[in-house]
Design a protein around this motif. Structure first.
Motif, PDB file in Angstrom:
ATOM      1  N   GLU A  53      -2.817  -5.444  15.531  1.00 45.53           N
ATOM      2  CA  GLU A  53      -3.804  -4.406  15.204  1.00 45.53           C
ATOM      3  C   GLU A  53      -5.205  -4.839  15.646  1.00 45.53           C
ATOM      4  OE1 GLU A  53      -3.359  -3.676  11.015  1.00 45.53           O
ATOM      5  OE2 GLU A  53      -1.299  -3.016  11.284  1.00 45.53           O
ATOM      6  N   HIS A 113      -8.588  -5.620  10.828  1.00 44.76           N
ATOM      7  CA  HIS A 113      -8.399  -6.310  12.108  1.00 44.76           C
ATOM      8  C   HIS A 113      -9.454  -5.964  13.154  1.00 44.76           C
ATOM      9  CE1 HIS A 113      -4.472  -6.810  10.142  1.00 44.76           C
ATOM     10  NE2 HIS A 113      -4.543  -7.993  10.720  1.00 44.76           N
ATOM     11  N   VAL A 157       0.829  -1.211   0.000  1.00 48.95           N
ATOM     12  CA  VAL A 157       0.000   0.000   0.000  1.00 48.95           C
ATOM     13  C   VAL A 157       0.865   1.264   0.000  1.00 48.95           C
ATOM     14  CG1 VAL A 157      -2.068  -1.094   0.919  1.00 48.95           C
ATOM     15  CG2 VAL A 157      -0.341  -0.220   2.499  1.00 48.95           C
ATOM     16  N   CYS A 169      -7.474  -0.257  12.189  1.00 49.58           N
ATOM     17  CA  CYS A 169      -7.388  -0.970  10.908  1.00 49.58           C
ATOM     18  C   CYS A 169      -8.749  -1.587  10.611  1.00 49.58           C
ATOM     19  CB  CYS A 169      -6.315  -2.054  11.006  1.00 49.58           C
ATOM     20  SG  CYS A 169      -6.504  -3.278   9.702  1.00 49.58           S
ATOM     21  N   ASN A 206       2.493   2.792   9.357  1.00 52.48           N
ATOM     22  CA  ASN A 206       1.255   2.959   8.587  1.00 52.48           C
ATOM     23  C   ASN A 206       0.775   4.400   8.698  1.00 52.48           C
ATOM     24  OD1 ASN A 206       1.627   0.179   9.227  1.00 52.48           O
ATOM     25  ND2 ASN A 206      -0.487  -0.265   8.717  1.00 52.48           N
ATOM     26  N   CYS A 239      -8.175  -7.133   3.022  1.00 48.38           N
ATOM     27  CA  CYS A 239      -7.872  -5.690   3.017  1.00 48.38           C
ATOM     28  C   CYS A 239      -8.178  -5.153   1.615  1.00 48.38           C
ATOM     29  CB  CYS A 239      -6.406  -5.432   3.368  1.00 48.38           C
ATOM     30  SG  CYS A 239      -5.989  -3.676   3.176  1.00 48.38           S
ATOM     31  N   GLY A 297      -4.592   2.709  -0.311  1.00 48.84           N
ATOM     32  CA  GLY A 297      -4.273   3.446   0.919  1.00 48.84           C
ATOM     33  C   GLY A 297      -4.260   2.542   2.131  1.00 48.84           C
ATOM     34  N   CYS A 298      -4.711   3.077   3.258  1.00 52.82           N
ATOM     35  CA  CYS A 298      -4.735   2.315   4.520  1.00 52.82           C
ATOM     36  C   CYS A 298      -5.577   3.127   5.487  1.00 52.82           C
ATOM     37  CB  CYS A 298      -3.310   2.144   5.051  1.00 52.82           C
ATOM     38  SG  CYS A 298      -3.222   1.562   6.761  1.00 52.82           S
ATOM     39  N   SER A 299      -6.527   2.474   6.169  1.00 49.48           N
ATOM     40  CA  SER A 299      -7.413   3.231   7.064  1.00 49.48           C
ATOM     41  C   SER A 299      -6.628   3.879   8.207  1.00 49.48           C
ATOM     42  CB  SER A 299      -8.512   2.328   7.634  1.00 49.48           C
ATOM     43  OG  SER A 299      -7.950   1.291   8.415  1.00 49.48           O
ATOM     44  N   LEU A 300      -5.514   3.272   8.603  1.00 45.04           N
ATOM     45  CA  LEU A 300      -4.707   3.872   9.674  1.00 45.04           C
ATOM     46  C   LEU A 300      -4.002   5.128   9.166  1.00 45.04           C
ATOM     47  CD1 LEU A 300      -3.220   0.673  11.317  1.00 45.04           C
ATOM     48  CD2 LEU A 300      -4.657   2.375  12.441  1.00 45.04           C
ATOM     49  N   TYR A 331      -7.602  -2.366   0.350  1.00 45.19           N
ATOM     50  CA  TYR A 331      -6.513  -1.545  -0.210  1.00 45.19           C
ATOM     51  C   TYR A 331      -5.437  -2.440  -0.818  1.00 45.19           C
ATOM     52  CZ  TYR A 331      -8.574   1.889   3.037  1.00 45.19           C
ATOM     53  OH  TYR A 331      -9.416   2.715   3.727  1.00 45.19           O
ATOM     54  N   MET A 332      -5.035  -3.448  -0.067  1.00 41.48           N
ATOM     55  CA  MET A 332      -3.993  -4.368  -0.567  1.00 41.48           C
ATOM     56  C   MET A 332      -4.478  -5.051  -1.844  1.00 41.48           C
ATOM     57  SD  MET A 332      -1.180  -4.751   1.387  1.00 41.48           S
ATOM     58  CE  MET A 332      -0.593  -4.158   2.986  1.00 41.48           C
TER      59      MET A 332
HETATM   60 FE1  SF4 Z   1      -4.022  -0.704   6.547  1.00 38.10          FE
HETATM   61 FE2  SF4 Z   1      -5.025  -2.803   5.190  1.00 38.10          FE
HETATM   62 FE3  SF4 Z   1      -2.918  -3.134   6.851  1.00 38.10          FE
HETATM   63 FE4  SF4 Z   1      -5.335  -2.621   7.812  1.00 38.10          FE
HETATM   64  S1  SF4 Z   1      -4.714  -4.430   6.667  1.00 38.10           S
HETATM   65  S2  SF4 Z   1      -3.422  -1.678   8.473  1.00 38.10           S
HETATM   66  S3  SF4 Z   1      -6.183  -1.229   6.286  1.00 38.10           S
HETATM   67  S4  SF4 Z   1      -2.973  -1.898   4.980  1.00 38.10           S
END
Ligand code: SF4
Ligand code: 13P
Length: 349
Positions: free
Chosen positions: A243, A218, A105, A215, A158, A301, A129-132, A303-304
């Motif tokens: 997480e 998680h 990400v 996250c 993150n 996820c 992206g990433c929610s964190l 985003y991934m």
């Molecule tokens: Fe961010 Fe996805 Fe990792 Fe959660 S699993 S911390 S949303 S990249």
């Protein structure tokens, strides 16, 4: 960036991407690492992309850094190095390549660029992206500093480059406790993951205050679900990522970073395991550990999962989606990331 149909037509002009059982059969050495989870017709579709990407990597002097949450065809098919956030960040400083493609990400690509500003870092999809990372800005870090004057700020990797630049040091899930314990003073500010912070606080002598990010993968797991799962299957080993909420961590037989989880499974080879983390983790080790039965459910996820072979081929072909960071921000962010790497090496992590 072109739209998908333009990308497809441009790629098909340069590469033979038609599904090919013959090509798939000639790449058995790669397929054998994922044949328990990728059926043959799917492999016939992936194989031409895997070949095109691996050929193009040589021409561009590129390496692909793949996070443990990548799907098996990316993880086993095209990644030169795989690992958790800390391992990938450290690898970015060591690789002798002109180009890094981040199969992960956006914050991971930024971390690679921060550490290797002279390299071209490509993101297959800028929207991964990433929610964190999205939960906090540099202003949020300053708010925390104003609330807890003098307390050091430990920010999870993150986060964006701006947040890293506003922090004193970074951490990942594999070194968070040791980094917090190494800070001066009684109180440590952790951003942005409230659950990682609570899990660290439960093991640390420091007072940990934290930002309220989470996250979206998680936080979905509940202790109640895990208890019900264990009751229905008492042999199962429950392995969680930090997480997850402290209640979930309390139910787990082991908690660790994504690589910590993989190492634990390899070392213990339980007959049944439930990986309380992202779905691809179990798929990526299914072939190496056929003796382990992986229990579902898992959470994905989103985003991934934006990262695909097609997008990796596209950025390597077009050299689009280059990650750029304001040099002044990158210089400050580098201090936070480098402090983490230096401290991790010193502590033997
Ligand atoms: Fe961010 Fe996805 Fe990792 Fe959660 S699993 S911390 S949303 S990249
Ligand atoms: P790891 O550092 O454990 O690989 O975690 C990264 C991540 O995004 C987990 O959700």
């Amino acid at each position: 960036m072109l739209d998908y149909s333009q990308i497809r037509s441009e790629l098909s002009e340069h590469y033979d991407l038609a599904p090919s059982p013959e090509l798939a059969a000639s790449m058995q050495h790669i397929y054998s690492r994922m044949d328990r989870v990728v059926p043959p017709p799917e492999w016939a579709i992936y194989a031409p992309y895997v070949k095109a990407i691996n050929d193009l990597k040589k021409q561009r002097n590129a390496v692909i850094l793949g996070h443990n949450y990548m799907t098996p065809e990316i993880y086993h098919g095209v990644s030169d190095y795989v690992g958790d956030s800390l391992q990938i960040a450290m690898k970015a400083t060591e690789v002798d390549a002109d180009v890094i493609v981040q199969a992960g990400v956006h914050f991971m690509a930024e971390t690679s660029k921060i550490l290797s500003p002279e390299k071209t870092v490509l993101m297959p999809d800028m929207a991964a992206g990433c929610s964190l990372a999205e939960s906090i800005t540099a202003e949020g870090v300053e708010e925390m500093r104003a609330k807890y004057p003098g307390a050091p700020v430990v920010s999870y990797v993150n986060t964006t480059a701006e947040v890293k630049a506003a922090s004193d040091i970074c951490c990942t899930s594999s070194n968070a406790l040791q980094i917090v314990d190494a800070m001066e003073g009684d109180t440590v500010i952790m951003t942005p993951d409230q659950f990682l912070a609570q899990n660290v606080a439960n093991q640390s002598k420091k007072k940990v205050v934290y930002w309220a990010g989470s996250c979206i993968v998680h936080e979905l797991y509940t202790a109640e679900d895990l208890r019900a799962y264990r009751q229905s299957d008492p042999d199962v080993k429950i392995i969680a990522h930090p997480e997850c909420t402290p209640d979930v961590v309390a139910e787990a037989d082991y908690t660790g970073s994504t690589s910590g989880i993989l190492d634990w499974i390899h070392a213990h080879k339980p007959s049944k395991a439930m990986l309380v983390t992202e779905c691809s983790m179990a798929s990526n080790i299914a072939d190496e550990l056929p003796e382990v039965e992986f229990a579902k459910p898992c959470n994905m996820c989103p985003y991934m999962k934006k990262i695909t072979l097609e997008k990796i081929l596209w950025v390597l072909h077009s050299m689009e989606n280059q990650v750029e960071i304001d040099p002044a921000v990158a210089d400050k962010a580098r201090l936070s990331v480098q402090r983490m790497i230096d401290l991790s090496r010193k502590l033997g992590l």
